[in-house]
Design a protein around this motif. Structure first.
Motif, PDB file in Angstrom:
ATOM      1  N   MET A 104      56.420   8.994  20.544  1.00 32.54           N
ATOM      2  CA  MET A 104      57.584   8.646  21.331  1.00 32.54           C
ATOM      3  C   MET A 104      57.509   7.195  21.821  1.00 32.54           C
ATOM      4  SD  MET A 104      59.110  10.610  24.594  1.00 32.54           S
ATOM      5  CE  MET A 104      60.852  10.833  24.461  1.00 32.54           C
ATOM      6  N   TYR A 105      56.315   6.695  22.084  1.00 33.78           N
ATOM      7  CA  TYR A 105      56.166   5.317  22.531  1.00 33.78           C
ATOM      8  C   TYR A 105      55.165   4.568  21.656  1.00 33.78           C
ATOM      9  CZ  TYR A 105      59.106   6.705  26.333  1.00 33.78           C
ATOM     10  OH  TYR A 105      60.178   7.178  27.054  1.00 33.78           O
ATOM     11  N   ASP A 106      55.260   4.801  20.353  1.00 32.81           N
ATOM     12  CA  ASP A 106      54.519   4.046  19.346  1.00 32.81           C
ATOM     13  C   ASP A 106      55.541   3.123  18.696  1.00 32.81           C
ATOM     14  OD1 ASP A 106      52.218   5.504  19.924  1.00 32.81           O
ATOM     15  OD2 ASP A 106      52.574   6.957  18.334  1.00 32.81           O
ATOM     16  N   ASP A 137      63.124  -2.011  18.944  1.00 32.15           N
ATOM     17  CA  ASP A 137      63.480  -1.149  20.074  1.00 32.15           C
ATOM     18  C   ASP A 137      63.465  -1.891  21.402  1.00 32.15           C
ATOM     19  OD1 ASP A 137      63.667   1.209  18.420  1.00 32.15           O
ATOM     20  OD2 ASP A 137      61.477   1.160  18.333  1.00 32.15           O
ATOM     21  N   ILE A 138      62.648  -2.930  21.483  1.00 30.93           N
ATOM     22  CA  ILE A 138      62.528  -3.728  22.708  1.00 30.93           C
ATOM     23  C   ILE A 138      62.655  -5.199  22.301  1.00 30.93           C
ATOM     24  CG2 ILE A 138      61.091  -4.258  24.713  1.00 30.93           C
ATOM     25  CD1 ILE A 138      59.708  -1.600  24.326  1.00 30.93           C
ATOM     26  N   PRO A 151      62.896   4.859  23.973  1.00 33.65           N
ATOM     27  CA  PRO A 151      61.837   5.425  23.130  1.00 33.65           C
ATOM     28  C   PRO A 151      61.709   4.614  21.846  1.00 33.65           C
ATOM     29  CG  PRO A 151      63.821   6.751  22.961  1.00 33.65           C
ATOM     30  CD  PRO A 151      64.083   5.695  24.013  1.00 33.65           C
ATOM     31  N   ALA A 152      60.612   4.801  21.162  1.00 31.10           N
ATOM     32  CA  ALA A 152      60.373   4.081  19.914  1.00 31.10           C
ATOM     33  C   ALA A 152      61.083   4.779  18.758  1.00 31.10           C
ATOM     34  CB  ALA A 152      58.880   4.008  19.629  1.00 31.10           C
ATOM     35  N   VAL A 166      55.729   4.812  31.883  1.00 29.07           N
ATOM     36  CA  VAL A 166      57.069   4.762  31.277  1.00 29.07           C
ATOM     37  C   VAL A 166      57.840   6.032  31.628  1.00 29.07           C
ATOM     38  CG1 VAL A 166      58.328   4.844  29.077  1.00 29.07           C
ATOM     39  CG2 VAL A 166      56.473   3.191  29.383  1.00 29.07           C
ATOM     40  N   HIS A 167      57.185   7.180  31.484  1.00 31.21           N
ATOM     41  CA  HIS A 167      57.853   8.445  31.817  1.00 31.21           C
ATOM     42  C   HIS A 167      58.224   8.494  33.297  1.00 31.21           C
ATOM     43  CE1 HIS A 167      57.834  10.705  28.087  1.00 31.21           C
ATOM     44  NE2 HIS A 167      56.628  10.214  27.848  1.00 31.21           N
TER      45      HIS A 167
END
Length: 140
Positions: free
Chosen positions: A1-3, A21-22, A59-60, A80-81
């Motif tokens: 999810m965050y890779d 994504d960012i 999310p990634a 992050v969560h």
């Protein structure tokens, strides 16, 4: 999810990366190895910008052919969560501080990606927001 997948670009014998994504996340290096070693720092800085601007962290997306993947450390993922849960619930850091019975600076550090927090503190904050921290281990 965050890779997060990153795209590596070459220019004048140097390398730099972008993250679809960012878009605010960038890193650079004289070699691809140096670039990849710096990639987490670029993403972490961008996450700090998202918090400063009061924006949710996306999310990634799945990596595409030719992209490298930057996996965030467990503590960063937990933060992050926590941040995204606060955003979903319309809470500010001051609200989190009141919920936890801590000072504003203590609550601020829980969503500060530059600060090393105890995972138990993040877990407690998530619990106060109705979430449970779960850790899993996967094959590399």
């Amino acid at each position: 999810m965050y890779d997060y997948p990153i795209t590596v670009h070459s220019e004048a014998g140097h390398y730099w990366s972008s993250c679809p994504d960012i878009p605010e996340a960038h890193s650079a290096g004289d070699t691809i190895g140096m670039l990849l070693a710096n990639a987490f720092d670029g993403i972490r800085l961008a996450l700090t910008i998202y918090v400063d601007q009061g924006r949710s962290i996306p999310p990634a997306s799945p990596a595409k052919a030719g992209q490298y993947v930057v996996s965030l450390p467990a503590q960063t993922v937990a933060k992050v969560h926590l941040w995204n849960t606060m955003r979903e619930q319309g809470l500010r850091v001051a609200d989190l501080a009141r919920l936890l019975g801590v000072s504003h600076p203590v609550a601020t550090r829980l969503v500060d990606f530059e600060h090393v927090s105890k995972i138990e503190q993040i877990e407690r904050a998530l619990h106060a927001l109705g979430k449970r921290l779960s850790v899993s281990v996967e094959a590399a």
